[in-house]
Design a protein around this motif. Sequence first.
Motif, mmCIF file in Angstrom:
data_model
loop_
_atom_site.group_PDB
_atom_site.id
_atom_site.type_symbol
_atom_site.label_atom_id
_atom_site.label_comp_id
_atom_site.label_asym_id
_atom_site.label_seq_id
_atom_site.Cartn_x
_atom_site.Cartn_y
_atom_site.Cartn_z
ATOM 1 N N VAL A 31 11.961 -19.931 10.124
ATOM 2 C CA VAL A 31 11.662 -18.715 9.359
ATOM 3 C C VAL A 31 12.773 -18.487 8.337
ATOM 4 C CG1 VAL A 31 11.303 -16.222 9.399
ATOM 5 C CG2 VAL A 31 10.399 -17.617 11.258
ATOM 6 N N SER A 32 12.381 -18.403 7.087
ATOM 7 C CA SER A 32 13.280 -18.039 5.997
ATOM 8 C C SER A 32 12.424 -17.360 4.941
ATOM 9 C CB SER A 32 13.976 -19.275 5.414
ATOM 10 O OG SER A 32 13.060 -20.053 4.662
ATOM 11 N N ALA A 69 7.774 -13.196 4.579
ATOM 12 C CA ALA A 69 7.889 -12.051 3.663
ATOM 13 C C ALA A 69 8.879 -11.034 4.210
ATOM 14 C CB ALA A 69 6.527 -11.407 3.442
ATOM 15 N N HIS A 70 8.885 -10.841 5.522
ATOM 16 C CA HIS A 70 9.842 -9.911 6.118
ATOM 17 C C HIS A 70 11.274 -10.421 5.923
ATOM 18 C CE1 HIS A 70 11.330 -6.691 8.596
ATOM 19 N NE2 HIS A 70 11.947 -7.571 9.376
ATOM 20 N N ALA A 71 11.467 -11.728 6.067
ATOM 21 C CA ALA A 71 12.796 -12.295 5.838
ATOM 22 C C ALA A 71 13.247 -12.019 4.401
ATOM 23 C CB ALA A 71 12.792 -13.796 6.122
ATOM 24 N N HIS A 72 12.326 -12.120 3.454
ATOM 25 C CA HIS A 72 12.641 -11.806 2.057
ATOM 26 C C HIS A 72 12.914 -10.304 1.897
ATOM 27 C CE1 HIS A 72 12.614 -11.619 -2.242
ATOM 28 N NE2 HIS A 72 11.494 -10.922 -2.282
ATOM 29 N N ALA A 73 12.058 -9.471 2.493
ATOM 30 C CA ALA A 73 12.202 -8.017 2.368
ATOM 31 C C ALA A 73 13.550 -7.542 2.908
ATOM 32 C CB ALA A 73 11.051 -7.314 3.089
ATOM 33 N N ASP A 77 16.524 -4.679 1.673
ATOM 34 C CA ASP A 77 16.496 -3.479 2.516
ATOM 35 C C ASP A 77 15.111 -2.840 2.524
ATOM 36 O OD1 ASP A 77 19.189 -3.617 3.371
ATOM 37 O OD2 ASP A 77 19.833 -2.719 1.482
ATOM 38 N N LEU A 78 14.076 -3.682 2.554
ATOM 39 C CA LEU A 78 12.683 -3.237 2.581
ATOM 40 C C LEU A 78 11.981 -3.879 3.770
ATOM 41 C CD1 LEU A 78 11.921 -3.696 -1.235
ATOM 42 C CD2 LEU A 78 12.374 -1.534 -0.057
ATOM 43 N N VAL A 79 10.713 -3.536 3.960
ATOM 44 C CA VAL A 79 9.871 -4.183 4.959
ATOM 45 C C VAL A 79 8.627 -4.715 4.258
ATOM 46 C CG1 VAL A 79 10.709 -2.817 6.908
ATOM 47 C CG2 VAL A 79 8.710 -2.043 5.634
ATOM 48 N N ALA A 80 7.996 -5.696 4.869
ATOM 49 C CA ALA A 80 6.808 -6.320 4.288
ATOM 50 C C ALA A 80 5.563 -5.866 5.039
ATOM 51 C CB ALA A 80 6.930 -7.837 4.362
ATOM 52 N N VAL A 81 4.530 -5.511 4.284
ATOM 53 C CA VAL A 81 3.228 -5.164 4.873
ATOM 54 C C VAL A 81 2.147 -5.952 4.137
ATOM 55 C CG1 VAL A 81 3.909 -2.876 5.690
ATOM 56 C CG2 VAL A 81 3.008 -3.114 3.397
ATOM 57 N N GLY A 82 1.271 -6.569 4.907
ATOM 58 C CA GLY A 82 0.218 -7.380 4.313
ATOM 59 C C GLY A 82 -0.777 -6.536 3.539
ATOM 60 N N VAL A 83 -1.181 -7.031 2.366
ATOM 61 C CA VAL A 83 -2.176 -6.324 1.564
ATOM 62 C C VAL A 83 -3.369 -7.208 1.215
ATOM 63 C CG1 VAL A 83 -0.582 -4.629 0.617
ATOM 64 C CG2 VAL A 83 -0.950 -6.766 -0.623
ATOM 65 N N ASP A 84 -3.223 -8.536 1.336
ATOM 66 C CA ASP A 84 -4.343 -9.416 1.025
ATOM 67 C C ASP A 84 -4.182 -10.721 1.789
ATOM 68 O OD1 ASP A 84 -6.715 -10.158 -0.691
ATOM 69 O OD2 ASP A 84 -5.336 -11.759 -1.263
ATOM 70 N N LEU A 85 -5.266 -11.150 2.410
ATOM 71 C CA LEU A 85 -5.312 -12.439 3.089
ATOM 72 C C LEU A 85 -6.647 -13.076 2.764
ATOM 73 C CD1 LEU A 85 -4.308 -14.545 5.252
ATOM 74 C CD2 LEU A 85 -5.583 -13.170 6.912
ATOM 75 N N ALA A 112 5.451 -10.218 -2.283
ATOM 76 C CA ALA A 112 5.773 -11.601 -1.912
ATOM 77 C C ALA A 112 4.454 -12.279 -1.569
ATOM 78 C CB ALA A 112 6.719 -11.636 -0.724
ATOM 79 N N SER A 113 4.222 -13.472 -2.142
ATOM 80 C CA SER A 113 2.975 -14.204 -1.898
ATOM 81 C C SER A 113 3.281 -15.587 -1.344
ATOM 82 C CB SER A 113 2.164 -14.346 -3.193
ATOM 83 O OG SER A 113 1.744 -13.087 -3.648
ATOM 84 N N TYR A 114 2.428 -16.027 -0.429
ATOM 85 C CA TYR A 114 2.617 -17.303 0.261
ATOM 86 C C TYR A 114 1.324 -18.095 0.324
ATOM 87 C CZ TYR A 114 7.041 -15.409 1.739
ATOM 88 O OH TYR A 114 8.305 -14.880 1.720
ATOM 89 N N GLU A 115 1.451 -19.400 0.205
ATOM 90 C CA GLU A 115 0.359 -20.304 0.557
ATOM 91 C C GLU A 115 0.657 -20.783 1.968
ATOM 92 O OE1 GLU A 115 -1.933 -23.968 -1.402
ATOM 93 O OE2 GLU A 115 0.157 -24.422 -0.889
ATOM 94 N N VAL A 116 -0.359 -20.745 2.820
ATOM 95 C CA VAL A 116 -0.189 -21.176 4.205
ATOM 96 C C VAL A 116 -1.163 -22.317 4.464
ATOM 97 C CG1 VAL A 116 -0.070 -20.470 6.614
ATOM 98 C CG2 VAL A 116 0.359 -18.778 4.800
#
Length: 140
Positions: A31-32, A69-73, A77-85, A112-116
């Motif tokens: 995780v990074s 995304a949480h690791a980035h957030a 000093d923020l948190v990540a919440v999913g908005v689109d999958l 933050a956007s990711y390809e999985v």
Amino acid sequence: MTAAAPRPLPEWTASAVSPLDAKLGLELLEVSPERAVGRAPVAGNTQPFGLWHGGASCVLAESLGSLAAHAHALTLDLVAVGVDLNATHHRSAREGWVTGTATALRLGRTLASYEVVLTGDDGQRLCTARLTCSLVPPRR
């Protein structure tokens, strides 16, 4: 040339696995902010016909992308919440493990956007997903 040893998991990941992740049997491997890798067993995560469940693909993809995304957030000093999958299912698996790799597409200040990519033990792609997370202040 030998492959580099994987980085140890950040300490915060020990408490970041949700009850749904635990039911899935998620094993975190890396995780990074740039990348998250994990796997889950096919056994126990199948639909009635014995195939890996498409919903399990979505859970695995969202969990890995959200953790990255949480690791980035955290760096902001923020948190990540999913908005689109979204997910495209290419094939399925009947046994073994499904491994997911979430790779950052964009690491911004508000999104933050990711390809999985999910693969089976044979290395064949089972699913391609994209996850976007909003980066927001933590609730206090």
